[in-house]
Design a protein around this motif. Structure first.
Motif, PDB file in Angstrom:
ATOM      1  N   LEU A  82       0.358  -0.963   0.371  1.00 55.99           N
ATOM      2  CA  LEU A  82       0.197   0.007  -0.428  1.00 55.99           C
ATOM      3  C   LEU A  82       1.228   1.233   0.088  1.00 55.99           C
ATOM      4  CD1 LEU A  82      -3.011   0.999  -0.223  1.00 55.99           C
ATOM      5  CD2 LEU A  82      -2.965   0.962   2.648  1.00 55.99           C
ATOM      6  N   ARG A  83       0.686   1.915  -0.946  1.00 57.30           N
ATOM      7  CA  ARG A  83       1.793   3.152  -1.036  1.00 57.30           C
ATOM      8  C   ARG A  83       0.524   4.579  -1.095  1.00 57.30           C
ATOM      9  NH1 ARG A  83       4.722   1.553  -6.188  1.00 57.30           N
ATOM     10  NH2 ARG A  83       6.181   3.140  -6.321  1.00 57.30           N
ATOM     11  N   HIS A  84       1.393   5.338  -0.459  1.00 57.08           N
ATOM     12  CA  HIS A  84       1.166   7.360  -0.582  1.00 57.08           C
ATOM     13  C   HIS A  84       1.966   7.723  -1.924  1.00 57.08           C
ATOM     14  CE1 HIS A  84      -0.771   5.120   3.036  1.00 57.08           C
ATOM     15  NE2 HIS A  84      -1.466   5.699   3.079  1.00 57.08           N
ATOM     16  N   TRP A  85       0.965   8.225  -2.428  1.00 56.01           N
ATOM     17  CA  TRP A  85       1.755   9.581  -3.365  1.00 56.01           C
ATOM     18  C   TRP A  85       1.190  10.728  -3.168  1.00 56.01           C
ATOM     19  CZ3 TRP A  85      -0.133  11.719  -7.980  1.00 56.01           C
ATOM     20  CH2 TRP A  85       0.191  12.600  -8.913  1.00 56.01           C
ATOM     21  N   ARG A  86       2.119  11.874  -2.728  1.00 57.63           N
ATOM     22  CA  ARG A  86       1.444  13.362  -2.371  1.00 57.63           C
ATOM     23  C   ARG A  86       2.333  14.456  -3.840  1.00 57.63           C
ATOM     24  NH1 ARG A  86       0.988  16.905   2.708  1.00 57.63           N
ATOM     25  NH2 ARG A  86       1.441  18.768   2.033  1.00 57.63           N
TER      26      ARG A  86
ATOM     27  N   VAL B 252      -3.907  22.708  -6.390  1.00 58.22           N
ATOM     28  CA  VAL B 252      -3.842  21.477  -5.554  1.00 58.22           C
ATOM     29  C   VAL B 252      -3.211  20.386  -5.298  1.00 58.22           C
ATOM     30  CG1 VAL B 252      -5.906  20.321  -5.053  1.00 58.22           C
ATOM     31  CG2 VAL B 252      -6.648  21.932  -6.385  1.00 58.22           C
ATOM     32  N   VAL B 253      -3.217  20.358  -3.904  1.00 60.09           N
ATOM     33  CA  VAL B 253      -1.748  19.319  -3.519  1.00 60.09           C
ATOM     34  C   VAL B 253      -3.017  17.997  -3.207  1.00 60.09           C
ATOM     35  CG1 VAL B 253       0.034  18.343  -1.786  1.00 60.09           C
ATOM     36  CG2 VAL B 253      -0.075  20.778  -2.988  1.00 60.09           C
ATOM     37  N   VAL B 254      -2.804  17.337  -3.552  1.00 61.15           N
ATOM     38  CA  VAL B 254      -3.714  15.975  -3.667  1.00 61.15           C
ATOM     39  C   VAL B 254      -2.779  14.828  -2.784  1.00 61.15           C
ATOM     40  CG1 VAL B 254      -5.779  16.048  -5.681  1.00 61.15           C
ATOM     41  CG2 VAL B 254      -3.627  15.047  -5.775  1.00 61.15           C
ATOM     42  N   LEU B 255      -3.398  13.970  -2.003  1.00 64.11           N
ATOM     43  CA  LEU B 255      -2.776  12.595  -1.121  1.00 64.11           C
ATOM     44  C   LEU B 255      -3.592  11.199  -2.000  1.00 64.11           C
ATOM     45  CD1 LEU B 255      -0.430  11.494   0.703  1.00 64.11           C
ATOM     46  CD2 LEU B 255      -2.310  11.293   2.205  1.00 64.11           C
TER      47      LEU B 255
ATOM     48  N   ARG C 231     -16.616  23.056   3.288  1.00 64.19           N
ATOM     49  CA  ARG C 231     -16.400  21.799   4.102  1.00 64.19           C
ATOM     50  C   ARG C 231     -15.012  21.538   3.906  1.00 64.19           C
ATOM     51  NH1 ARG C 231     -20.225  17.617   0.635  1.00 64.19           N
ATOM     52  NH2 ARG C 231     -19.111  16.377   1.757  1.00 64.19           N
ATOM     53  N   GLY C 232     -14.322  21.828   3.655  1.00 66.90           N
ATOM     54  CA  GLY C 232     -12.408  22.493   3.952  1.00 66.90           C
ATOM     55  C   GLY C 232     -12.144  21.990   2.215  1.00 66.90           C
ATOM     56  N   PRO C 233     -10.370  21.736   2.510  1.00 66.49           N
ATOM     57  CA  PRO C 233      -9.786  21.093   1.142  1.00 66.49           C
ATOM     58  C   PRO C 233     -10.708  19.999   0.693  1.00 66.49           C
ATOM     59  CG  PRO C 233      -8.021  21.722   2.866  1.00 66.49           C
ATOM     60  CD  PRO C 233      -9.765  21.356   3.721  1.00 66.49           C
ATOM     61  N   GLY C 234     -10.990  19.274   1.223  1.00 65.94           N
ATOM     62  CA  GLY C 234     -11.725  18.053   0.133  1.00 65.94           C
ATOM     63  C   GLY C 234     -13.182  18.434   0.087  1.00 65.94           C
TER      64      GLY C 234
ATOM     65  N   LEU D 146      -5.544  18.013  -0.052  1.00 69.99           N
ATOM     66  CA  LEU D 146      -4.744  18.566   0.822  1.00 69.99           C
ATOM     67  C   LEU D 146      -4.280  19.720   1.269  1.00 69.99           C
ATOM     68  CD1 LEU D 146      -1.612  15.701   1.759  1.00 69.99           C
ATOM     69  CD2 LEU D 146      -3.977  15.856   2.658  1.00 69.99           C
ATOM     70  N   ARG D 147      -4.156  20.783  -0.217  1.00 74.49           N
ATOM     71  CA  ARG D 147      -3.884  21.826  -0.111  1.00 74.49           C
ATOM     72  C   ARG D 147      -4.593  22.184  -1.199  1.00 74.49           C
ATOM     73  NH1 ARG D 147       1.630  22.073   0.734  1.00 74.49           N
ATOM     74  NH2 ARG D 147       1.108  23.907  -1.750  1.00 74.49           N
ATOM     75  N   VAL D 148      -5.636  23.854  -1.030  1.00 71.67           N
ATOM     76  CA  VAL D 148      -5.818  24.169  -1.943  1.00 71.67           C
ATOM     77  C   VAL D 148      -5.878  25.936  -1.618  1.00 71.67           C
ATOM     78  CG1 VAL D 148      -7.826  24.891  -2.849  1.00 71.67           C
ATOM     79  CG2 VAL D 148      -7.919  22.763  -2.298  1.00 71.67           C
ATOM     80  N   GLU D 149      -5.059  26.434  -3.011  1.00 71.29           N
ATOM     81  CA  GLU D 149      -4.888  27.590  -2.446  1.00 71.29           C
ATOM     82  C   GLU D 149      -4.928  28.603  -4.388  1.00 71.29           C
ATOM     83  OE1 GLU D 149      -0.022  27.234  -3.918  1.00 71.29           O
ATOM     84  OE2 GLU D 149      -1.077  27.734  -1.724  1.00 71.29           O
ATOM     85  N   TYR D 150      -5.214  29.633  -3.957  1.00 66.77           N
ATOM     86  CA  TYR D 150      -5.443  30.057  -5.361  1.00 66.77           C
ATOM     87  C   TYR D 150      -4.209  30.117  -6.383  1.00 66.77           C
ATOM     88  CZ  TYR D 150      -9.987  32.195  -3.881  1.00 66.77           C
ATOM     89  OH  TYR D 150     -11.307  32.154  -2.792  1.00 66.77           O
TER      90      TYR D 150
END
Length: 372
Positions: free
Chosen positions: A200-204, A220-223, A265-268, A296-300
């Motif tokens: 099982l792997r995580h990719w940021r 947008v930075v996604v996990l 509702r937050g970033p997600g 994970l992080r949303v910015e303009y």
């Protein structure tokens, strides 16, 4: 006087023509339609499929608009070779490879003793009888080749399997199976081995371009939580399954609107569920199993960040002023009502307005605001 009664016989009625069996309706084209056919009862009427009327709407005529079928919105599903699926490869325990390698080494030693080229110290250590030897002839070289090949295949095919790792075996471009076993194994040394991580792997991700519901550019930075489910399709179905997954995430972000920074509702929010469903559907045909795709992080975006930040600050300031003003008005109303109900003051309209104004200025000054 006799009364004469004369019986006057009624004149004979003219003979009626032929009686019609049914009434007829005749139109201008001399087409006769029996009336009873128009009103007959059909016990089992056959259903007639009616199609919706399709007309063109013309301005000012009141006609119904033309009915159009919705355009197909189904995206093509990526496909790979249907015959390409993971299956276990044929491998042997490591003990078989060790035994074959030892047998090859022992065979080489025996051929050397047979040819008489084995050193005397080795002959004494092995307690072999001394012999003059037959020399290195064709038979001895053939025996050397066979024993050496056996030793090379025995020791060359040894491999160590690890938990969470797998090998995809390939022979001359043909898939021969996958090894998921752990421990010491013997694999055919002629097969090409490709190591695959099946844990099982995580990719940021790096900041990926996206947009919100209004079309404002975002970063947008996604996990992504994923793993390789089918090693054959992941390795042989695409050139690089990790790059393919990254492109699937970028394509999904281009289709799904993301909540703006500071959303309720937050970033997600709902965007994470939609992204997970889309990426999982695109990655499943190549043997990848996606569990979660969450922003994970949303910015303009840099080109709109300054303008949107000023707009956001202005909105927050307006909301704060509105809340302060509402609180001040409620306090002034409560104060005036209490003073009037308790009979402490008797105010007419002008005096009431003056008192309200003074109290508003006082409350706003106490809260650090200026009077409106």
């Amino acid at each position: 006087m006799s009364t004469t009664t004369s019986h006057t016989s009624e004149p004979d009625r003219p003979a009626e023509g032929p009686v019609r069996s049914a009434r007829l309706i005749q139109n201008e084209s001399t087409t006769e339609i029996p009336v009873h056919l128009l009103f007959r009862d059909d016990p089992d009427p056959a259903p007639v499929a009616l199609k919706p009327a399709v007309v063109g709407r013309r301005h000012g005529t009141g006609e119904q608009p033309r009915l159009r079928r919705p355009a197909a919105t189904h995206r093509p599903v990526p496909r790979v070779d249907p015959g390409l699926a993971e299956r276990p490869a044929r491998v042997l325990p490591g003990a078989a490879g060790v035994l074959a390698g030892l047998c090859g080494a022992a065979g080489c030693a025996a051929v050397s003793w047979w040819a008489g080229v084995l050193p005397p110290l080795a002959v004494e250590a092995l307690r072999l009888p001394l012999t003059s030897g037959a020399g290195l002839g064709p038979a001895q070289w053939a025996a050397y080749a066979g024993a050496g090949a056996l030793g090379l295949f025995g020791f060359g095919g040894l491999a160590r399997g690890r938990t969470g790792r797998a090998w995809v075996l390939d022979l001359f471009g043909r898939y021969r199976g996958t090894v998921r076993r752990s421990g010491l194994l013997w694999v055919n040394p002629l097969l090409l081995r490709r190591r695959v991580d099946v844990r099982l792997r995580h990719w940021r991700s790096e900041p990926v371009p996206a947009a919100d519901a209004s079309g404002v550019a975002l970063r947008v930075v996604v996990l992504v939580v994923w793993r390789v489910r089918d090693t054959a399709r992941a390795v042989l179905g695409v050139e690089d399954h990790e790059a393919y997954l990254r492109e699937c995430v970028e394509a999904a972000l281009a289709r799904v609107p993301v909540e703006t920074p500071g959303g309720t509702r937050g970033p997600g929010g709902a965007a994470g569920e939609t992204l997970t469903r889309l990426v999982a559907a695109d990655a499943a045909p190549v043997g990848l199993e996606v569990y979660s795709v969450q922003p994970l992080r949303v910015e303009y975006a840099p080109e709109v960040a300054a303008a949107m930040n000023r707009r956001r600050i202005a909105a927050l300031d307006a909301q704060h002023r509105a809340s302060v003003l509402t609180s001040v008005v409620d306090s002034v109303e409560d104060t005036v009502t209490r003073l009037t109900m308790r009979g402490l003051v008797e105010l007419d309209d002008y005096e009431r307005k003056v008192l309200v104004k003074d109290l508003t200025v006082a409350f706003c000054s106490g809260r650090g605001e200026t009077a409106p």
